[in-house]
Design an enzyme around this catalytic site. Structure first.
Site, PDB file in Angstrom:
ATOM      1  N   ASP A 220     114.415  37.895  57.873  1.00 10.22           N
ATOM      2  CA  ASP A 220     114.665  37.231  59.040  1.00 10.22           C
ATOM      3  C   ASP A 220     113.838  36.047  59.213  1.00 10.22           C
ATOM      4  O   ASP A 220     112.862  35.908  59.513  1.00 10.22           O
ATOM      5  CB  ASP A 220     114.629  38.299  60.259  1.00 10.22           C
ATOM      6  CG  ASP A 220     115.387  37.883  61.222  1.00 10.22           C
ATOM      7  OD1 ASP A 220     116.089  36.959  61.266  1.00 10.22           O
ATOM      8  OD2 ASP A 220     115.645  38.934  62.194  1.00 10.22           O
TER       9      ASP A 220
ATOM     10  N   ARG B  51     108.297  42.546  67.939  1.00  8.32           N
ATOM     11  CA  ARG B  51     108.087  42.279  69.298  1.00  8.32           C
ATOM     12  C   ARG B  51     106.816  42.888  69.874  1.00  8.32           C
ATOM     13  O   ARG B  51     106.894  43.303  71.096  1.00  8.32           O
ATOM     14  CB  ARG B  51     109.472  42.679  70.115  1.00  8.32           C
ATOM     15  CG  ARG B  51     110.715  42.017  69.561  1.00  8.32           C
ATOM     16  CD  ARG B  51     111.850  42.300  70.576  1.00  8.32           C
ATOM     17  NE  ARG B  51     113.045  41.794  69.990  1.00  8.32           N
ATOM     18  CZ  ARG B  51     114.140  42.455  69.764  1.00  8.32           C
ATOM     19  NH1 ARG B  51     114.409  43.802  69.944  1.00  8.32           N
ATOM     20  NH2 ARG B  51     115.162  41.910  69.048  1.00  8.32           N
TER      21      ARG B  51
ATOM     22  N   LYS C 182     119.283  35.956  59.231  1.00 16.00           N
ATOM     23  CA  LYS C 182     118.702  36.823  58.096  1.00 16.00           C
ATOM     24  C   LYS C 182     119.317  36.148  56.954  1.00 16.00           C
ATOM     25  O   LYS C 182     120.243  35.642  56.620  1.00 16.00           O
ATOM     26  CB  LYS C 182     119.485  38.235  58.437  1.00 16.00           C
ATOM     27  CG  LYS C 182     118.907  38.774  59.556  1.00 16.00           C
ATOM     28  CD  LYS C 182     119.944  39.896  59.928  1.00 16.00           C
ATOM     29  CE  LYS C 182     119.359  40.804  61.287  1.00 16.00           C
ATOM     30  NZ  LYS C 182     120.010  39.933  62.497  1.00 16.00           N
TER      31      LYS C 182
ATOM     32  N   ASP D 242     108.237  41.041  59.358  1.00 16.02           N
ATOM     33  CA  ASP D 242     108.029  39.756  59.940  1.00 16.02           C
ATOM     34  C   ASP D 242     106.912  39.078  60.022  1.00 16.02           C
ATOM     35  O   ASP D 242     105.791  39.981  59.988  1.00 16.02           O
ATOM     36  CB  ASP D 242     108.806  39.847  61.370  1.00 16.02           C
ATOM     37  CG  ASP D 242     110.461  40.073  61.303  1.00 16.02           C
ATOM     38  OD1 ASP D 242     110.876  39.502  60.539  1.00 16.02           O
ATOM     39  OD2 ASP D 242     111.061  40.507  62.301  1.00 16.02           O
TER      40      ASP D 242
ATOM     41  N   ARG E 211     121.983  33.323  68.739  1.00 12.20           N
ATOM     42  CA  ARG E 211     121.577  32.592  67.690  1.00 12.20           C
ATOM     43  C   ARG E 211     122.909  32.331  66.693  1.00 12.20           C
ATOM     44  O   ARG E 211     122.885  31.458  66.166  1.00 12.20           O
ATOM     45  CB  ARG E 211     120.538  33.478  66.662  1.00 12.20           C
ATOM     46  CG  ARG E 211     120.187  33.067  65.613  1.00 12.20           C
ATOM     47  CD  ARG E 211     118.952  33.490  64.977  1.00 12.20           C
ATOM     48  NE  ARG E 211     117.745  33.313  65.791  1.00 12.20           N
ATOM     49  CZ  ARG E 211     116.893  33.849  66.016  1.00 12.20           C
ATOM     50  NH1 ARG E 211     116.668  35.091  65.767  1.00 12.20           N
ATOM     51  NH2 ARG E 211     115.846  33.540  66.952  1.00 12.20           N
ATOM     52  N   TYR E 212     123.640  33.487  66.490  1.00 14.39           N
ATOM     53  CA  TYR E 212     124.841  33.388  65.695  1.00 14.39           C
ATOM     54  C   TYR E 212     126.006  33.032  66.522  1.00 14.39           C
ATOM     55  O   TYR E 212     126.050  33.210  67.968  1.00 14.39           O
ATOM     56  CB  TYR E 212     124.983  34.707  64.882  1.00 14.39           C
ATOM     57  CG  TYR E 212     123.739  35.077  64.087  1.00 14.39           C
ATOM     58  CD1 TYR E 212     123.719  34.606  62.798  1.00 14.39           C
ATOM     59  CD2 TYR E 212     123.023  35.974  64.542  1.00 14.39           C
ATOM     60  CE1 TYR E 212     122.474  34.988  61.926  1.00 14.39           C
ATOM     61  CE2 TYR E 212     121.680  36.401  63.702  1.00 14.39           C
ATOM     62  CZ  TYR E 212     121.823  35.950  62.380  1.00 14.39           C
ATOM     63  OH  TYR E 212     120.812  36.270  61.361  1.00 14.39           O
TER      64      TYR E 212
ATOM     65  N   ARG F 256     127.855  36.174  68.418  1.00 12.24           N
ATOM     66  CA  ARG F 256     127.158  37.482  68.738  1.00 12.24           C
ATOM     67  C   ARG F 256     126.015  37.050  69.373  1.00 12.24           C
ATOM     68  O   ARG F 256     125.328  35.906  69.131  1.00 12.24           O
ATOM     69  CB  ARG F 256     127.034  38.351  67.627  1.00 12.24           C
ATOM     70  CG  ARG F 256     126.442  37.812  66.247  1.00 12.24           C
ATOM     71  CD  ARG F 256     126.668  38.576  65.023  1.00 12.24           C
ATOM     72  NE  ARG F 256     126.167  38.431  64.098  1.00 12.24           N
ATOM     73  CZ  ARG F 256     126.485  37.353  62.966  1.00 12.24           C
ATOM     74  NH1 ARG F 256     127.707  36.606  63.549  1.00 12.24           N
ATOM     75  NH2 ARG F 256     125.810  36.990  62.231  1.00 12.24           N
TER      76      ARG F 256
ATOM     77  N   CYS G  59     105.900  46.591  65.105  1.00  7.93           N
ATOM     78  CA  CYS G  59     106.786  46.079  65.770  1.00  7.93           C
ATOM     79  C   CYS G  59     106.815  44.580  65.716  1.00  7.93           C
ATOM     80  O   CYS G  59     105.799  43.746  65.822  1.00  7.93           O
ATOM     81  CB  CYS G  59     106.900  46.552  67.349  1.00  7.93           C
ATOM     82  SG  CYS G  59     108.072  45.906  68.524  1.00  7.93           S
TER      83      CYS G  59
ATOM     84  N   CYS H 120     105.780  51.542  67.755  1.00  5.39           N
ATOM     85  CA  CYS H 120     105.530  51.273  66.340  1.00  5.39           C
ATOM     86  C   CYS H 120     104.689  50.165  66.086  1.00  5.39           C
ATOM     87  O   CYS H 120     104.613  48.864  66.670  1.00  5.39           O
ATOM     88  CB  CYS H 120     106.840  51.022  65.698  1.00  5.39           C
ATOM     89  SG  CYS H 120     108.266  52.257  66.012  1.00  5.39           S
TER      90      CYS H 120
ATOM     91  N   CYS I   1     109.941  51.761  75.176  1.00  4.68           N
ATOM     92  CA  CYS I   1     110.029  52.260  73.927  1.00  4.68           C
ATOM     93  C   CYS I   1     109.545  53.832  74.049  1.00  4.68           C
ATOM     94  O   CYS I   1     108.603  54.121  74.776  1.00  4.68           O
ATOM     95  CB  CYS I   1     109.444  51.904  72.478  1.00  4.68           C
ATOM     96  SG  CYS I   1     110.317  50.286  72.207  1.00  4.68           S
TER      97      CYS I   1
END
Length: 436
Positions: free
Chosen positions: A339, A143, A346, A302, A121-122, A125, A141, A138, A134
């Site tokens: 985000d 995702r 971000k 999100d 995206r950037y 990076r 999450c 959570c 995981c």
């Protein structure tokens, strides 16, 4: 050393006689991860009513349950409905309530994926998804679409596609390993991935995003730390959301990582009913810096499907930032970000401290509400940038200065300089020899 609750939990698995041996074995926690309502009730002694149990069962058909015995031991069983550990780890029917504006992939990670596993995206990076596994699922999450994937650990062929993309994209200088959780991989497999990345000349920094110190701190073994140390510079970001997660075991895990030289950061998600309080976040950042972890981001929750009940207004985040800026050390203050949906990246948010400005003066306020002015320079001559860097009079030597330009006796003492003697200028003997 161990709490009564921890011993009770271990005894439910039949390990009371060898408690210490099992409790600090991270593989034991993975093996005994709680994955159904009945086991949760049996171990905790919490009994749900039939309607709630039925509703939770429907939630589990879409979003599975997985809680490590360690994280389960942190739940306040006397007030579990309001407990931040319970709220983050146990499913509720609200997860099936999908707002029309919520999305399976709100950050467009899949659309920004040039090859499997890579989100680019950037400019400089990439995010490298190396695991969908995981230690704990959570409930907040971002995702959730990937939670519970059966093919949870990509094979070497899939990983190599990502590594080859990075190697063939010279502008990528920073790689963030994510998932899932990279530290759920075996030491050897993670070592192989890091070794391959370190062979790429233009990769300057590798980061690991992990929640392991929060939900399974015993995974931070001496062997793992020793392996990671081979791959410096390596940055590690973890994910504490509440001060109650900062236990003696998690502190010990953080200490191992900090003592090994890894810069540590933390990314907190702002969650309704968990940490949407200036006092809670302030205490959390204080506990983090006390353990050598720099608060990095405070995320607005999100727009992932089923997270409506976790989201707060942006105003709550601004209120929390007002309670931090000026009220605690600058390095204790995270950057509050959204985000952006659609893959915009971000976007930082802060209270407004700039009140007004003119051509030569800026009007500001501080955290106390004091209004002040800053005088702009009257004779500033801006440098016009026409992108002709070769003709610019700014010093564009962007690499570190040469430290070996020592003179005099210091030059003779310096290990990095091969000079063995100093000769005065115009020495007659050197003139006769024709030496410069």
């Amino acid at each position: 050393m161990y709490s009564k609750i921890q011993k009770q939990i271990a005894s439910k698995f039949g390990n009371d006689e060898t408690f210490a041996k099992h409790w600090e074995d991270w593989r034991w926690h993975i093996k005994h991860t709680i994955r159904d309502i009945e086991t949760f009730e049996r171990i905790t002694g919490i009994v749900f009513d039939d309607e709630f149990r039925r509703d939770v069962s429907l939630t589990l058909d879409k979003f599975p349950l997985a809680i490590t015995p360690y994280y389960l031991s942190l739940i306040d069983r006397e007030d579990y409905r309001n407990d931040p550990v319970f709220i983050q780890s146990f499913p509720v029917p609200q997860e099936l309530e999908v707002d029309p504006r919520e999305m399976a992939d709100p950050l467009d990670e899949d659309k920004d994926s040039p090859v499997p596993g890579i989100t680019h995206r950037y400019p400089d990076r990439v995010l490298f998804h190396i695991s969908n596994l995981c230690a704990m699922y959570c409930r907040h999450c971002t995702r959730k679409r990937k939670v519970g994937d059966q093919d949870s650990i990509p094979g070497r062929e899939a990983i190599m596609q990502g590594i080859e993309y990075i190697a063939n994209t010279p502008q990528v200088r920073d790689v963030l390993l994510s998932g899932g959780d990279p530290l759920m991989l075996s030491d050897d497999y993670l070592d192989w991935i890091l070794t391959e990345l370190c062979r790429i000349p233009h990769v300057e920094v590798v980061r690991i995003g992990t929640r392991i110190p929060v939900v399974l701190p015993y995974r931070i073994t001496d062997k793992l730390v020793a392996m990671l140390r081979k791959h410096q510079p390596l940055w590690i970001n973890t994910h504490f959301n509440h001060p109650r997660e900062m236990t003696s075991s998690s502190k010990r895990a953080l200490r191992k990582l900090a003592d090994a030289g890894f810069p540590l950061g933390n990314q907190t998600v702002l969650l309704a009913g968990v940490n949407d309080c200036p006092r809670i976040i302030k205490e959390l950042v204080h506990r983090l810096v006390e353990n050598r972890v720099r608060p990095y981001y405070l995320y607005q929750c999100d727009l992932s499907e089923g997270l409506t009940h976790f989201r707060t207004p942006v105003g709550k985040g601004i209120e929390i930032m007002e309670g931090l800026i000026g009220h605690t050390s600058g390095f204790s203050i995270p950057t509050y970000v959204i985000d952006a949906p659609g893959g915009g990246g971000k976007i930082p948010l802060n209270p407004n401290y700039l009140i007004s400005l003119s051509t030569n003066k800026v009007v500001l306020r501080n955290y106390e509400g004091v209004i002040t002015t800053y005088q702009e320079p009257n004779s500033y001559e801006p440098i016009f940038c026409d992108r002709q860097c070769a003709e610019c009079h700014l010093q564009l030597k962007l690499k570190g200065a040469d430290e070996c330009q020592a003179t005099g006796i210091v030059k003779l003492l310096a290990d990095h300089d091969d000079t063995i003697s100093l000769t005065p200028e115009d020495n007659e003997r050197m003139v006769r020899r024709g030496d410069d």
